[in-house]
Design a protein around this motif. Sequence first.
Motif, PDB file in Angstrom:
ATOM      1  N   GLU A  11       0.745  -1.174   0.007  1.00  0.00           N
ATOM      2  CA  GLU A  11       0.048  -0.070   0.009  1.00  0.00           C
ATOM      3  C   GLU A  11       0.984   1.425   0.079  1.00  0.00           C
ATOM      4  OE1 GLU A  11      -2.807   1.604  -0.022  1.00  0.00           O
ATOM      5  OE2 GLU A  11      -2.183   3.578   1.012  1.00  0.00           O
ATOM      6  N   SER A  13      -0.574   4.369  -1.339  1.00  0.00           N
ATOM      7  CA  SER A  13      -1.555   5.525  -1.833  1.00  0.00           C
ATOM      8  C   SER A  13      -1.330   6.925  -1.436  1.00  0.00           C
ATOM      9  CB  SER A  13      -3.072   5.301  -1.709  1.00  0.00           C
ATOM     10  OG  SER A  13      -3.398   5.246  -0.306  1.00  0.00           O
ATOM     11  N   CYS A  14      -0.606   6.906  -0.279  1.00  0.00           N
ATOM     12  CA  CYS A  14      -0.332   8.346   0.355  1.00  0.00           C
ATOM     13  C   CYS A  14       0.798   8.347   0.964  1.00  0.00           C
ATOM     14  CB  CYS A  14      -1.533   8.917   1.413  1.00  0.00           C
ATOM     15  SG  CYS A  14      -1.535  10.648   1.727  1.00  0.00           S
ATOM     16  N   THR A  82      -2.094  -1.515  -4.041  1.00  0.00           N
ATOM     17  CA  THR A  82      -3.032  -0.670  -4.326  1.00  0.00           C
ATOM     18  C   THR A  82      -2.847  -0.139  -5.364  1.00  0.00           C
ATOM     19  OG1 THR A  82      -3.325  -0.083  -2.059  1.00  0.00           O
ATOM     20  CG2 THR A  82      -3.873   1.630  -3.504  1.00  0.00           C
ATOM     21  N   GLY A  86      -5.327   7.414  -5.277  1.00  0.00           N
ATOM     22  CA  GLY A  86      -4.441   7.879  -4.559  1.00  0.00           C
ATOM     23  C   GLY A  86      -3.642   9.011  -5.182  1.00  0.00           C
ATOM     24  N   HIS A 114      -8.132   0.880  -3.380  1.00  0.00           N
ATOM     25  CA  HIS A 114      -7.851   1.367  -2.131  1.00  0.00           C
ATOM     26  C   HIS A 114      -9.168   1.347  -1.053  1.00  0.00           C
ATOM     27  CE1 HIS A 114      -5.587   3.672   1.170  1.00  0.00           C
ATOM     28  NE2 HIS A 114      -6.755   4.573   1.179  1.00  0.00           N
ATOM     29  N   ASP A 308      -4.123   3.572   6.816  1.00  0.00           N
ATOM     30  CA  ASP A 308      -3.532   2.998   5.821  1.00  0.00           C
ATOM     31  C   ASP A 308      -2.496   1.786   6.085  1.00  0.00           C
ATOM     32  OD1 ASP A 308      -5.168   4.635   4.041  1.00  0.00           O
ATOM     33  OD2 ASP A 308      -3.727   5.948   3.307  1.00  0.00           O
ATOM     34  N   SER A 336      -4.926   7.178 -10.262  1.00  0.00           N
ATOM     35  CA  SER A 336      -5.019   8.225  -8.945  1.00  0.00           C
ATOM     36  C   SER A 336      -6.895   8.255  -8.836  1.00  0.00           C
ATOM     37  CB  SER A 336      -4.427   9.337  -9.336  1.00  0.00           C
ATOM     38  OG  SER A 336      -4.904   9.908 -10.450  1.00  0.00           O
TER      39      SER A 336
END
Length: 373
Positions: A11, A13-14, A82, A86, A114, A308, A336
């Motif tokens: 993961e 995404s951020c 993921t 994101g 996600h 997350d 995204s």
Amino acid sequence: MADEPLVLGIETSCDETGVGIVRGTTLLSDAIASSVDEHARFGGVVPEVASRAHLEAMVPTIDRALKEAGVSARDLDGIAVTAGPGLAGALLVGVSAAKAYAYALGKPLYGVNHLASHICVDQLEHGPLPEPTMALLVSGGHSSLLLSSDITSDVRPMGATIDDAAGEAFDKIARVLNLGFPGGPVIDRYAREGDPNAIAFPRGLTGPRDPAYDFSFSGLKTAVARWIEAKRAVGEEVPVRDVSASFQEAVVDVLTRKAVRACKDEGVDHLMIGGGVAANSRLRALAQERCEAAGIRLRVPRPKLCTDNGAMVAALGAEMVARNRAASSWDLPADSSLPVTEPHVPGNHEGSRHDHHHGHDHVHEVSKENLYP
């Protein structure tokens, strides 16, 4: 136990590099490297900083997860990642890493959503998800009500935020109060000592003609900021605890009210709450109270699984394997704005330019032995 799928999830995404390993619905390891401190001085997540941090943390975090789980990379039944939604650059690091590991190991690749992962993680805590499940997902980037009858193939959006996400509002109010970043945990802490009824802040989109399941926190954020500014303008001290408690109450009141209403309207007797804001103590307490009153069973994962993490991605990946969903192809994109209606991104097997077979092509079959000693 041994015949349940063993899946590694990535993961990115951020700002969290999360790597989790699950066997079926059992969590074996959950390794996280966070770059939150690097963003704190900017008051928010800087995409380029996050992407570089993922790049540095990726291999050590994967190694740590494998070691914690006590498994070898060769034992895995699949690699999940993921694919969106994101930050584009951040997602790209995770997707590229997942492809590299899957290709080198000769394992199927699963690009997953996600948001669907945030729902599926509850299986690691409370066992298989009931079907259908109503899910309230609240985080820094998302506030949505989702109805899922099959977490691998059918997630239907009931409502979403039309402006700021709940977590975003927490961050912005914390900034106005000079409490630092991220705002969620610190406001939760101050609110415990404040009066939630001290100040009557507005409840967005709760009028009779407003959309039943959509959220709006922008007006609330502005109202709180103006209230604080007015106090400062006349030289009065801002009651940080009462402001925190009253603001927080306005957010969780609307979230829980709409979620319970959606459950009743759809005849669903389970509510799952996930996402970073689900770690908020007042949201948990009020949701429990309202669900009990309505005869709805509440499922909320422990706080570490709400923010997350890689475990949630691995959980959804394991479900994909268990239900024989098609693997993703090697041209899996990082998307995204991947819609929640796509819990996973299967390979383009029909009429594909490549000779894909469940994510494996003939070049891959020949070369995998040489890539990973």
